[in-house]
Design an enzyme around this catalytic site. Sequence first.
Site, PDB file in Angstrom:
ATOM      1  CB  SER A  40      24.041  29.451  93.889  1.00  0.00           C
ATOM      2  OG  SER A  40      25.300  29.643  94.713  1.00  0.00           O
ATOM      3  CB  ALA A  86      26.768  32.574  85.579  1.00  0.00           C
ATOM      4  CG  LEU A 128      27.993  34.073  81.798  1.00  0.00           C
ATOM      5  CD1 LEU A 128      27.704  35.199  83.128  1.00  0.00           C
ATOM      6  CD2 LEU A 128      27.356  34.882  80.586  1.00  0.00           C
ATOM      7  CE  LYS A 132      41.626  37.842  84.372  1.00  0.00           C
ATOM      8  NZ  LYS A 132      40.738  38.739  83.741  1.00  0.00           N
ATOM      9  N   GLY A 175      32.193  46.452  89.680  1.00  0.00           N
ATOM     10  CA  GLY A 175      31.626  46.374  90.723  1.00  0.00           C
ATOM     11  C   GLY A 175      31.469  44.768  91.024  1.00  0.00           C
ATOM     12  CB  SER A 176      31.721  41.486  89.400  1.00  0.00           C
ATOM     13  OG  SER A 176      33.032  41.548  88.938  1.00  0.00           O
ATOM     14  CB  THR A 196      49.597  44.196  89.381  1.00  0.00           C
ATOM     15  OG1 THR A 196      48.929  45.083  88.229  1.00  0.00           O
ATOM     16  CG2 THR A 196      48.833  43.490  90.344  1.00  0.00           C
TER      17      THR A 196
END
Length: 337
Positions: A40, A86, A128, A132, A175-176, A196
Amino acid sequence: MLDLNGKSILITGGTGSFGKTFTKLILKKFPQVKNLVIFSRDEQKHFQMAMEYSDSNYPIRYMVGDVRDRERLFRAFNGIDIVIHAAAMKHVHIAEFNPMECVKTNILGAENVIDAALHSNVENVVALSTDKAAAPINLYGATKLASDKLFVAANNIKGNRNLKFSVVRYGNVMGSNGSVMPFFLKKRTDGILPITDERMTRFNISLNDGCKMVFDAIANAWGGEIFVPKIPSYKITDVATAIAPECKQEIVGIRPGEKLHEEMITVSDSFNTWDLGEYYAILPQKPPFNLEEYVKKYKAVKVEEGFSYNSNTNDQWETVESLRALVRTHVDANFTI
């Protein structure tokens, strides 16, 4: 049966919500895992994660790096058996205003992951994706669709290597980081929840179920599949009512790049989509394996021509009551109404 004991695993974007949950599950399910590399670019998140899982107590190595950095990935992939990709720039509205940054991470970064895998002894890569990426109208979705295509096509250039590339595509993760449930929980003290559009729907999955899909992909992929789970949808107004029934729901309009409803399998995808029971698999038009053997192995059933998997026409729906239970289980154990 999947056995990751003795394997070396690398997670790009490993300090994110998925990476932390996947790490927890790996250490629990496979205590004899050989090595787990958390890759990361966020050093602060590395520090925070190491407070919970120190590299002195666990077979974990924390490696600061960016998927944009090809040379760093080549070094990181040394000795790795399995890669979970990811890492992504994922916020729709931010990507709309910073398009090339999104392209560099989500497309060029994906190509770097593929190149690093092809030039190492990696056996399995699972990337992942997102709902969308199906019929995208925003840049984030378009970059993830391109990423999906790159990983699927990588199976055609692997040569004789014992290497598989596959993709897992799913919807909003409870919860992400940046997801709607934690946002509403924070905003409920204001007395107003911004909505929205009252018609908006989304697919819903927990982090644990998202991780399970990845474990299944590691175990079952033949190379080239886009796996899609069968999961429920929710109405955004039901989420707001579940979390803060006393709050006013204020319509603020759709943000740049957002859809009213999400899709995971389009009508055009139906020609190559197979029902595997627990989930669907979108296969390449020309699979790099024997399709008859694949169908027999997984008892796969071809979906009807014209089939689509849309959050608005789903046959599984969360209710206000089920959403409250999910918030307590997956987002905030102390949540009360």
